[in-house]
Design a protein around this motif. Structure first.
Motif, PDB file in Angstrom:
ATOM      1  N   SER A   1      18.016  30.344  49.135  1.00 55.67           N
ATOM      2  CA  SER A   1      16.571  30.568  49.027  1.00 55.67           C
ATOM      3  C   SER A   1      16.110  31.118  50.385  1.00 55.67           C
ATOM      4  CB  SER A   1      15.848  29.279  48.652  1.00 55.67           C
ATOM      5  OG  SER A   1      16.268  28.244  49.474  1.00 55.67           O
ATOM      6  N   VAL A   2      14.832  31.495  50.465  1.00 57.03           N
ATOM      7  CA  VAL A   2      14.355  32.142  51.702  1.00 57.03           C
ATOM      8  C   VAL A   2      13.408  31.212  52.460  1.00 57.03           C
ATOM      9  CG1 VAL A   2      14.603  34.479  50.807  1.00 57.03           C
ATOM     10  CG2 VAL A   2      12.465  33.240  50.407  1.00 57.03           C
ATOM     11  N   PRO A   3      13.271  31.412  53.794  1.00 56.20           N
ATOM     12  CA  PRO A   3      12.458  30.485  54.600  1.00 56.20           C
ATOM     13  C   PRO A   3      11.014  30.376  54.115  1.00 56.20           C
ATOM     14  CG  PRO A   3      13.762  31.906  56.020  1.00 56.20           C
ATOM     15  CD  PRO A   3      13.976  32.399  54.638  1.00 56.20           C
ATOM     16  N   SER A   4      10.385  31.488  53.717  1.00 55.50           N
ATOM     17  CA  SER A   4       8.976  31.424  53.310  1.00 55.50           C
ATOM     18  C   SER A   4       8.803  30.737  51.964  1.00 55.50           C
ATOM     19  CB  SER A   4       8.397  32.835  53.207  1.00 55.50           C
ATOM     20  OG  SER A   4       8.920  33.466  52.054  1.00 55.50           O
ATOM     21  N   GLY A   5       9.883  30.618  51.227  1.00 58.15           N
ATOM     22  CA  GLY A   5       9.810  30.007  49.897  1.00 58.15           C
ATOM     23  C   GLY A   5       9.555  31.013  48.795  1.00 58.15           C
ATOM     24  N   ASN A   6       9.240  32.270  49.115  1.00 60.80           N
ATOM     25  CA  ASN A   6       8.990  33.291  48.092  1.00 60.80           C
ATOM     26  C   ASN A   6       9.981  34.435  48.256  1.00 60.80           C
ATOM     27  OD1 ASN A   6       6.568  32.133  46.907  1.00 60.80           O
ATOM     28  ND2 ASN A   6       5.626  32.579  48.884  1.00 60.80           N
ATOM     29  N   GLY A   7      10.941  34.500  47.354  1.00 59.95           N
ATOM     30  CA  GLY A   7      11.971  35.522  47.504  1.00 59.95           C
ATOM     31  C   GLY A   7      12.370  36.151  46.185  1.00 59.95           C
ATOM     32  N   CYS A   8      13.210  37.145  46.258  1.00 58.30           N
ATOM     33  CA  CYS A   8      13.814  37.719  45.048  1.00 58.30           C
ATOM     34  C   CYS A   8      15.261  38.078  45.372  1.00 58.30           C
ATOM     35  CB  CYS A   8      13.030  38.926  44.547  1.00 58.30           C
ATOM     36  SG  CYS A   8      13.172  40.394  45.564  1.00 58.30           S
ATOM     37  N   THR A   9      16.051  38.258  44.327  1.00 55.31           N
ATOM     38  CA  THR A   9      17.494  38.460  44.493  1.00 55.31           C
ATOM     39  C   THR A   9      17.979  39.591  43.596  1.00 55.31           C
ATOM     40  OG1 THR A   9      17.685  36.051  44.720  1.00 55.31           O
ATOM     41  CG2 THR A   9      19.739  37.268  44.412  1.00 55.31           C
ATOM     42  N   THR A  10      18.786  40.468  44.169  1.00 57.64           N
ATOM     43  CA  THR A  10      19.542  41.404  43.346  1.00 57.64           C
ATOM     44  C   THR A  10      20.988  40.990  43.498  1.00 57.64           C
ATOM     45  OG1 THR A  10      18.079  43.190  44.045  1.00 57.64           O
ATOM     46  CG2 THR A  10      20.106  43.834  42.944  1.00 57.64           C
ATOM     47  N   ASN A  11      21.692  40.806  42.406  1.00 55.61           N
ATOM     48  CA  ASN A  11      23.135  40.669  42.610  1.00 55.61           C
ATOM     49  C   ASN A  11      23.848  41.808  41.932  1.00 55.61           C
ATOM     50  OD1 ASN A  11      24.090  39.908  40.007  1.00 55.61           O
ATOM     51  ND2 ASN A  11      23.397  37.819  40.364  1.00 55.61           N
ATOM     52  N   VAL A  12      24.962  42.174  42.517  1.00 51.18           N
ATOM     53  CA  VAL A  12      25.706  43.327  42.000  1.00 51.18           C
ATOM     54  C   VAL A  12      27.184  42.990  42.011  1.00 51.18           C
ATOM     55  CG1 VAL A  12      25.658  44.394  44.315  1.00 51.18           C
ATOM     56  CG2 VAL A  12      26.271  45.794  42.328  1.00 51.18           C
ATOM     57  N   TYR A  13      27.861  43.334  40.908  1.00 52.86           N
ATOM     58  CA  TYR A  13      29.327  43.251  40.925  1.00 52.86           C
ATOM     59  C   TYR A  13      29.939  44.519  40.357  1.00 52.86           C
ATOM     60  CZ  TYR A  13      28.776  41.167  36.142  1.00 52.86           C
ATOM     61  OH  TYR A  13      28.452  40.885  34.836  1.00 52.86           O
ATOM     62  N   GLN A  14      31.211  44.680  40.694  1.00 52.83           N
ATOM     63  CA  GLN A  14      31.996  45.806  40.178  1.00 52.83           C
ATOM     64  C   GLN A  14      32.484  45.382  38.797  1.00 52.83           C
ATOM     65  OE1 GLN A  14      35.622  45.808  42.191  1.00 52.83           O
ATOM     66  NE2 GLN A  14      36.345  47.800  41.472  1.00 52.83           N
ATOM     67  N   THR A  15      32.264  46.202  37.793  1.00 56.83           N
ATOM     68  CA  THR A  15      32.549  45.729  36.428  1.00 56.83           C
ATOM     69  C   THR A  15      34.039  45.710  36.086  1.00 56.83           C
ATOM     70  OG1 THR A  15      32.115  47.960  35.614  1.00 56.83           O
ATOM     71  CG2 THR A  15      30.322  46.353  35.429  1.00 56.83           C
ATOM     72  N   ARG A  16      34.816  46.573  36.743  1.00 52.62           N
ATOM     73  CA  ARG A  16      36.249  46.596  36.408  1.00 52.62           C
ATOM     74  C   ARG A  16      37.092  46.437  37.680  1.00 52.62           C
ATOM     75  NH1 ARG A  16      33.573  50.163  33.441  1.00 52.62           N
ATOM     76  NH2 ARG A  16      33.988  51.899  34.857  1.00 52.62           N
ATOM     77  N   PRO A  17      37.138  45.216  38.204  1.00 54.86           N
ATOM     78  CA  PRO A  17      37.872  45.009  39.463  1.00 54.86           C
ATOM     79  C   PRO A  17      39.378  45.227  39.282  1.00 54.86           C
ATOM     80  CG  PRO A  17      37.253  42.906  38.492  1.00 54.86           C
ATOM     81  CD  PRO A  17      36.606  43.958  37.653  1.00 54.86           C
ATOM     82  N   ARG A  18      40.027  45.613  40.355  1.00 54.97           N
ATOM     83  CA  ARG A  18      41.489  45.830  40.296  1.00 54.97           C
ATOM     84  C   ARG A  18      42.272  44.636  40.832  1.00 54.97           C
ATOM     85  NH1 ARG A  18      42.003  52.191  42.229  1.00 54.97           N
ATOM     86  NH2 ARG A  18      40.873  53.055  40.427  1.00 54.97           N
ATOM     87  N   SER A  19      41.629  43.760  41.588  1.00 58.16           N
ATOM     88  CA  SER A  19      42.351  42.618  42.171  1.00 58.16           C
ATOM     89  C   SER A  19      42.751  41.633  41.080  1.00 58.16           C
ATOM     90  CB  SER A  19      41.463  41.906  43.197  1.00 58.16           C
ATOM     91  OG  SER A  19      41.010  42.817  44.168  1.00 58.16           O
ATOM     92  N   ARG A  20      43.883  40.987  41.270  1.00 58.85           N
ATOM     93  CA  ARG A  20      44.388  40.017  40.292  1.00 58.85           C
ATOM     94  C   ARG A  20      44.804  38.733  41.004  1.00 58.85           C
ATOM     95  NH1 ARG A  20      42.284  43.293  37.674  1.00 58.85           N
ATOM     96  NH2 ARG A  20      43.072  44.553  35.965  1.00 58.85           N
ATOM     97  N   GLY A  21      44.579  37.602  40.355  1.00 56.24           N
ATOM     98  CA  GLY A  21      44.942  36.324  40.946  1.00 56.24           C
ATOM     99  C   GLY A  21      45.818  35.498  40.016  1.00 56.24           C
ATOM    100  N   THR A  22      45.884  34.202  40.274  1.00 58.20           N
ATOM    101  CA  THR A  22      46.795  33.332  39.516  1.00 58.20           C
ATOM    102  C   THR A  22      46.202  31.937  39.286  1.00 58.20           C
ATOM    103  OG1 THR A  22      47.811  32.682  41.611  1.00 58.20           O
ATOM    104  CG2 THR A  22      48.989  34.350  40.336  1.00 58.20           C
ATOM    105  N   VAL A  23      46.726  31.290  38.244  1.00 61.31           N
ATOM    106  CA  VAL A  23      46.479  29.862  38.006  1.00 61.31           C
ATOM    107  C   VAL A  23      47.851  29.199  37.975  1.00 61.31           C
ATOM    108  CG1 VAL A  23      45.573  28.116  36.411  1.00 61.31           C
ATOM    109  CG2 VAL A  23      44.439  30.352  36.580  1.00 61.31           C
TER     110      VAL A  23
END
Ligand SMILES: Cc1cc2nc3c(=O)[nH]c(=O)nc-3n(C[C@H](O)[C@H](O)[C@H](O)COP(=O)(O)OP(=O)(O)OC[C@H]3O[C@@H](n4cnc5c(N)ncnc54)[C@H](O)[C@@H]3O)c2cc1C
Length: 538
Positions: A367-389
């Motif tokens: 959140s922001v110090p003044s208490g009044n904020g907004c957020t844009t979030n952005v992601y890459q829709t087709r990532p190339r990185s791969r992980g594991t479980v």
């Protein structure tokens, strides 16, 4: 004794259990490790962020991220009846047609867009759209937003001022453009998979739903899954399935359950002391996730939902909701959407933005110090990185080792850096500039690509769309075949986002429900809809 045991009551699991129990002579057991969905915060849309408090989420401790200087960002998954669909932001997105065509081309035969579209439509009850692309009358309510904040509308205009086209329907088959998301709601209430599929089926005598019941081990006899051992009220109990066990425990839960049951890479199983039932090297590989960048801004006044943190505003909004079922309480907060281009070598939009007229709403965002904020979030829709479980131990009550391996591919960092650049530019357009006092995260408009890439590595985190660790396909590393049957074991399927060969270009709830619809059809033998489905050797 049951005919089918569905392990995991999330988006896909609720869909499958409900559909299978439509035949009154079919006995279905649905097991969900979390509680039932009684909590009102689930159902009032705006309070979805409150579901992160308490025990409705599993909080995985992921491995230190090598490509992010060793940090361990948040990684949560739904843990309640409805799974992700009970705690998510209700954004309704299917991905783009090319996602599914790529799956089919790469070995997931019968999963091209024309094959999956009928199942999206079958699930759907769209409030506004109909025709070839959308469905009406299905269990899943899909609605326009009942309340859209004026700041979101300003952001949509700002993107257009930057030359981006308006898109009235991101699920039409063409994603590019800015607009307002449709949401999984009905009559101003969340429409989770539990609400859409299980609630209407609850009276059926042939459907048993056991919540607070954690699957520990799939029982396999002579190469066939015959039941499950699970934990309920502190006791280990066994249920047997005459026909099939369907694992729907989610992107992490499903590979975890297979591994704990001795189905996975033999060497790895032996290394943690799990007896090998079936050597299946792909289990736990191919983990992928969208990776979110948050751009947070201070506003010049009370121009966002943040003002509703004050009690008097809450009371007002609560009254409006109680009387008319509309107003801010019906907002999913992630109101504005945008799909756009982040790399010259990609003909399709590969960035997705969510605009939130508020700050500090999502897991891990400030959140922001003044208490009044907004957020844009952005992601890459087709990532190339791969992980594991992988397994940490043979004990199924211990968390697995989850390593999404974010940003392993430099390409992903570059695309995201471009996403940050465009995101910041939108906020500088005149429709937004009049509401914004200053950037808060990052603290200024970043000028160079190198700095943007550093910002990506230092501040990004998973977008809660993990997928792929029980990949569908026909090659030796595939875990399930295109009917979602586990390779090498009879009577066992996996059906949820863990089967995605590649992440779809967008949020993952609608695809999970589509997978559920399709699986129920496969099980019931209605395979004719997928005329293209051909399996190697069949
Ligand atoms: C906070 C959050 C916000 C999101 N926002 C959006 C959004 O706005 N739009 C969108 O489309 N997607 C969103 N997503 C993603 C989406 O909701 C999920 O990808 C989707 O619900 C996954 O469906 P699934 O069936 O694969 O698994 P899940 O829905 O995760 O279901 C798996 C279920 O299995 C249970 N389970 C696990 N292991 C066991 C076991 N051993 N025994 C019994 N039960 C078990 C879990 O508790 C869970 O309920 C969000 C996700 C989160 C977490």
């Amino acid at each position: 004794m049951y005919d089918y045991i569905v392990v995991g009551g999330g988006s896909a699991g609720c869909t499958i259990a409900s559909r299978l129990s439509e035949s009154s002579d079919t006995r279905v057991l649905l097991l969900e490790q979390g509680s039932s969905d009684w909590n009102p915060y689930i159902h009032m849309p705006v309070t979805y962020y409150k579901t992160s408090k308490g025990d409705m989420l599993t909080r995985y401790k992921i491995e230190p991220q090598v490509h992010q200087g060793g940090i361990t960002p948040e990684f949560v998954q739904g843990r309640v009846l409805g799974g992700g669909s009970s705690v998510n932001a209700m954004v309704y997105i299917r991905g783009c047609p090319e996602d599914y065509d790529t799956w089919a081309r790469e070995g997931a035969y019968g999963w091209a867009y024309r094959d999956v579209l009928p199942y999206f439509r079958k699930a759907e009850d769209n409030e506004r759209f109909s025709g070839e692309t959308h469905g009406v009358g299905g269990p899943l309510g899909v609605s326009d937003q009942r309340h859209t904040h004026y700041l979101t509308k300003a952001w949509v205009r700002a993107a257009q001022e930057l030359g981006i086209n308006f898109n009235a329907d991101f699920n039409s088959g063409s994603q590019a453009g800015v607009g307002l998301y449709q949401v999984t709601m009905r009559n101003g209430l969340r429409c989770s998979a539990a609400a859409a599929y299980i609630r209407p089926a609850r009276k059926r005598k042939n459907l048993t739903v056991h919540t607070k019941s954690k699957g520990l081990k799939i029982l396999v006899e002579n190469g066939r899954a015959v039941g499950i051992e699970y934990l309920r009220d502190g006791k280990v109990v066994t249920a047997r399935a005459e026909r099939e066990v369907v694992v729907c425990s989610g992107a992490i839960g499903s590979p975890h359950l297979l591994l704990c049951s001795g189905i996975g890479p033999a060497d790895h199983l032996r290394s943690v002391g799990v007896p090998v039932v079936h050597d299946l090297p792909g289990v736990g590989q191919n983990l992928q996730d969208h990776f979110d960048m948050f751009l947070i801004y201070e506003l010049s006044g009370a121009h966002s939902y943040d003002k509703y943190k004050k009690l008097r505003w809450q009371a007002w909004a609560g009254l409006q909701y109680a009387l008319f079922r509309n107003g801010p309480v019906t907002s999913n907060i992630c109101e504005g959407g945008l799909f756009w281009y982040g790399a010259d070598d990609d003909k399709l939009p590969n960035l997705q933005y969510h605009f939130l007229p508020g700050a500090g709403v999502e897991e891990g965002s400030d959140s922001v110090p003044s208490g009044n904020g907004c957020t844009t979030n952005v992601y890459q829709t087709r990532p190339r990185s791969r992980g594991t479980v992988k397994l940490r131990s043979a004990d199924p009550t211990r968390f697995p080792i989850v390593d999404p391996n974010y940003l392993a591919e430099e390409y992903d960092v570059e695309v995201l850096a471009e996403g940050v650049r465009i995101g910041q530019e939108i906020l500088q357009q005149k429709s937004m500039a009049k509401f914004v006092s200053r950037p808060y995260r990052p603290m200024e408009v970043i000028k160079t690509k190198a700095e943007r890439m550093r910002f990506v590595r230092e501040t990004g985190q998973g977008a809660l769309h993990p997928s792929g660790a029980c990949r569908m396909g026909t090659d030796p590393m595939a875990v399930v075949d295109p009917y979602l049957r586990v390779h090498g074991i009879d009577g066992l399927r996996v059906a949820d986002t863990s089967i995605l060969p590649r992440l779809v270009s967008g949020n993952t709830n609608a695809p999970a429900i589509m997978i559920g619809e399709r699986t129920a059809d496969f099980i019931r033998g209605n395979q004719v809809a997928s005329t293209e489905l051909r399996l190697a050797g069949e």
